[in-house]
Scaffold this active site. Sequence first.
Site, short mmCIF file in Angstrom:
data_model
loop_
_atom_site.label_atom_id
_atom_site.label_comp_id
_atom_site.label_asym_id
_atom_site.label_seq_id
_atom_site.Cartn_x
_atom_site.Cartn_y
_atom_site.Cartn_z
N SER A 130 0.82 -1.22 0.00
CA SER A 130 0.00 0.00 0.00
C SER A 130 0.85 1.27 0.00
O SER A 130 1.90 1.33 0.63
CB SER A 130 -0.87 -0.02 1.26
OG SER A 130 -1.42 1.25 1.50
N GLU A 132 0.20 3.65 1.74
CA GLU A 132 0.28 4.09 3.14
C GLU A 132 1.67 3.84 3.72
O GLU A 132 2.08 4.49 4.68
CB GLU A 132 -0.76 3.37 3.98
CG GLU A 132 -2.16 3.93 3.87
CD GLU A 132 -2.28 5.36 4.40
OE1 GLU A 132 -2.00 5.59 5.58
OE2 GLU A 132 -2.63 6.25 3.61
N TYR A 153 -1.60 0.14 10.65
CA TYR A 153 -1.87 -0.51 9.36
C TYR A 153 -0.64 -0.44 8.46
O TYR A 153 -0.21 -1.45 7.88
CB TYR A 153 -3.07 0.17 8.67
CG TYR A 153 -3.26 -0.22 7.22
CD1 TYR A 153 -3.87 -1.43 6.89
CD2 TYR A 153 -2.81 0.60 6.19
CE1 TYR A 153 -4.03 -1.81 5.55
CE2 TYR A 153 -2.97 0.24 4.86
CZ TYR A 153 -3.58 -0.96 4.54
OH TYR A 153 -3.73 -1.33 3.22
P1 NAP Z 1 -11.44 -4.59 1.71
O1 NAP Z 1 -12.58 -4.21 0.84
O2 NAP Z 1 -11.40 -4.12 3.12
O3 NAP Z 1 -11.36 -6.19 1.69
C1 NAP Z 1 -10.58 -6.90 2.60
C2 NAP Z 1 -10.85 -8.38 2.42
O4 NAP Z 1 -10.09 -9.10 3.39
C3 NAP Z 1 -12.33 -8.78 2.64
O5 NAP Z 1 -12.65 -9.82 1.75
C4 NAP Z 1 -12.31 -9.30 4.07
O6 NAP Z 1 -13.34 -10.23 4.35
C5 NAP Z 1 -10.96 -10.01 4.07
N1 NAP Z 1 -10.46 -10.25 5.41
C6 NAP Z 1 -10.25 -9.36 6.40
N2 NAP Z 1 -9.80 -9.98 7.50
C7 NAP Z 1 -9.71 -11.31 7.19
C8 NAP Z 1 -9.33 -12.46 7.92
N3 NAP Z 1 -8.96 -12.39 9.19
N4 NAP Z 1 -9.35 -13.65 7.28
C9 NAP Z 1 -9.77 -13.75 5.99
N5 NAP Z 1 -10.16 -12.69 5.26
C10 NAP Z 1 -10.13 -11.47 5.86
O7 NAP Z 1 -10.06 -4.14 1.06
P2 NAP Z 1 -9.74 -3.74 -0.48
O8 NAP Z 1 -9.94 -2.29 -0.64
O9 NAP Z 1 -10.40 -4.70 -1.38
O10 NAP Z 1 -8.15 -3.97 -0.50
C11 NAP Z 1 -7.61 -5.25 -0.82
C12 NAP Z 1 -6.19 -5.33 -0.26
O11 NAP Z 1 -5.38 -4.30 -0.83
C13 NAP Z 1 -6.09 -5.13 1.25
O12 NAP Z 1 -5.00 -5.92 1.70
C14 NAP Z 1 -5.73 -3.65 1.39
O13 NAP Z 1 -5.06 -3.44 2.60
C15 NAP Z 1 -4.85 -3.46 0.19
N6 NAP Z 1 -4.82 -2.13 -0.41
C16 NAP Z 1 -5.98 -1.48 -0.71
C17 NAP Z 1 -5.93 -0.26 -1.36
C18 NAP Z 1 -7.18 0.47 -1.75
O14 NAP Z 1 -7.10 1.67 -2.01
N7 NAP Z 1 -8.32 -0.21 -1.83
C19 NAP Z 1 -4.68 0.30 -1.69
C20 NAP Z 1 -3.52 -0.40 -1.38
C21 NAP Z 1 -3.60 -1.63 -0.75
P3 NAP Z 1 -14.82 -9.73 4.74
O15 NAP Z 1 -15.50 -9.39 3.43
O16 NAP Z 1 -15.40 -10.92 5.40
O17 NAP Z 1 -14.67 -8.54 5.62
O1 F7E Z 2 -9.02 8.01 4.10
C1 F7E Z 2 -9.43 11.42 5.39
C2 F7E Z 2 -8.48 10.51 6.13
O2 F7E Z 2 -9.99 5.91 4.99
C3 F7E Z 2 -8.51 8.89 3.12
C4 F7E Z 2 -7.26 2.03 2.45
O3 F7E Z 2 -7.80 1.36 1.34
O4 F7E Z 2 -6.09 3.55 1.02
C5 F7E Z 2 -7.03 3.48 2.07
O5 F7E Z 2 -6.55 4.16 3.22
C6 F7E Z 2 -8.26 10.26 3.74
C7 F7E Z 2 -7.46 10.20 5.05
O6 F7E Z 2 -8.35 5.84 3.06
C8 F7E Z 2 -12.72 11.03 6.83
O7 F7E Z 2 -7.96 11.16 7.30
C9 F7E Z 2 -11.42 12.67 6.27
O8 F7E Z 2 -6.49 11.21 5.03
O9 F7E Z 2 -10.61 6.67 2.66
P1 F7E Z 2 -9.60 6.56 3.72
P2 F7E Z 2 -6.82 5.70 3.49
O10 F7E Z 2 -6.61 5.95 4.91
O11 F7E Z 2 -6.04 6.54 2.53
C10 F7E Z 2 -4.80 2.99 1.31
C11 F7E Z 2 -3.95 3.11 0.07
C12 F7E Z 2 -4.89 1.62 1.87
O12 F7E Z 2 -3.98 0.81 1.67
C13 F7E Z 2 -5.96 1.35 2.85
O13 F7E Z 2 -6.22 -0.05 2.94
O14 F7E Z 2 -9.52 10.83 4.09
N1 F7E Z 2 -10.77 11.52 5.97
N2 F7E Z 2 -12.61 12.38 6.81
C14 F7E Z 2 -11.56 10.48 6.28
N3 F7E Z 2 -11.38 9.15 6.15
C15 F7E Z 2 -12.38 8.33 6.54
N4 F7E Z 2 -12.25 7.00 6.40
N5 F7E Z 2 -13.54 8.83 7.10
C16 F7E Z 2 -13.76 10.16 7.27
O15 F7E Z 2 -14.81 10.59 7.76
#
Ligand code: NAP
Ligand code: F7E
Length: 347
Positions: A130, A132, A153
């Site tokens: 990520s 992050e 995280y």
């Molecule tokens: P998400 O919607 O939160 O999906 C997470 C998945 O992991 C869900 O299927 C969840 O199951 C499963 N999971 C969580 N805890 C588990 C456990 N203990 N055992 C088995 N399965 C478990 O995340 P996403 O946005 O699709 O992201 C996919 C991956 O990419 C994650 O690793 C995330 O950290 C990473 N990532 C995301 C982004 C982004 O912007 N979306 C960017 C960079 C990296 P349930 O459906 O049952 O909750």
């Molecule tokens: O926050 C600000 C918050 O929770 C984005 C995950 O998929 O992307 C995701 O992480 C920004 C942050 O995503 C609210 O403070 C303001 O600066 O949508 P987010 P994230 O933290 O960037 C990365 C790449 C991952 O890997 C992660 O799995 O938005 N913010 N107000 C808020 N964020 C949330 N959630 N809720 C608010 O009310």
Amino acid sequence: MKKALITGATGQDGSYLTEFLLSKGYQVHGIIRRASTFNTGRIDHIYVDPHSKKAKLFLHYGDIADAEQINNIIFNIKPDEVYHLAAQSHVRVSFDIPEYTGNITALGTTRILEAIRRSGRKIKFYQASSSEMFGSALPPQSETTQFQPQSPYACAKLYSYWLTKNYRDGYNMFACNGILFNHESPRRGETFVSRKITRAVASILAGKQDKLYLGNLNAKRDWGFAPEYTEIMWRILQQDKPDDYVTGTGESHSVKELVEEAFSYVGLKWKKYVSIDPRYFRPTEVNNLIADIKKAKKVLKWHPKVNFNDLVKIMVDADVRAFGLKAIGEGDKILEKKFPNRWWKVD
Ligand code: NAP
Ligand code: F7E
């Protein structure tokens, strides 16, 4: 027929990746958690009864905390490729449950990599790393930028990132990191900021909500469209050599811009509805992420098609429809024009 195993198949990315791999002719196996409520909503539309000869998607109960079951699944399925997407993926929540986040988001990767290593098979491995992990490192961030994680995280993801490299170097495994910047879609979890905003816009239009409480509006992110990012996961594993890649759009926008864009798209004035609730602030914030995508452009031919304004329209249209209202439709037109041969179901 190639076999893929996806952890986190019920999540945003897992659901798109499942659809993508099925469209490529793969047999896909997904690990799902047992829950007292249905958690397969994102993949129900592609599920076929496993008794049917047409079935190519198979779901297995498991938890990334349970090494024995992970070993069993990998031993029985013998996948060609493993996409490890399961994680406690919410950054704000990781401050509330840091130990659990470490167990799942960090140690979960050890369990999978060990199961692959012990299987003795040549299995390609994708780790969902990520942006992050870059944390407070100044933008733009590339594969060579020094990591400065700012949350439990991000620390857990960094552990998994290094472990993936370690297994690649130490055991000659085809193990890769996709360092993906934020990617969103109508399937995004409702508590991530993009979806929280687009859903609130629809809910306000439908007369079901009159306030939206947010945290830091000044944070900037490089926001892209999830289906494009899941396709790149596959491409990373199809290269000749295992490697790590940054993927994003190369542009960043603030949360405030996202709010303005989403509300104005449907003709609402955001200031009337949005209030700040410090509960959503993070103890340490990541201020600005912008992907340097030179390597991915060159090697993976990565050219994202959906920009920030497109993304907001696609998501607002979907949420407005989900509330039973007629969508403005510009998002739908963008999808039709840019993805005439799309492989995923439009929500
Ligand atoms: P998400 O919607 O939160 O999906 C997470 C998945 O992991 C869900 O299927 C969840 O199951 C499963 N999971 C969580 N805890 C588990 C456990 N203990 N055992 C088995 N399965 C478990 O995340 P996403 O946005 O699709 O992201 C996919 C991956 O990419 C994650 O690793 C995330 O950290 C990473 N990532 C995301 C982004 C982004 O912007 N979306 C960017 C960079 C990296 P349930 O459906 O049952 O909750
Ligand atoms: O926050 C600000 C918050 O929770 C984005 C995950 O998929 O992307 C995701 O992480 C920004 C942050 O995503 C609210 O403070 C303001 O600066 O949508 P987010 P994230 O933290 O960037 C990365 C790449 C991952 O890997 C992660 O799995 O938005 N913010 N107000 C808020 N964020 C949330 N959630 N809720 C608010 O009310």
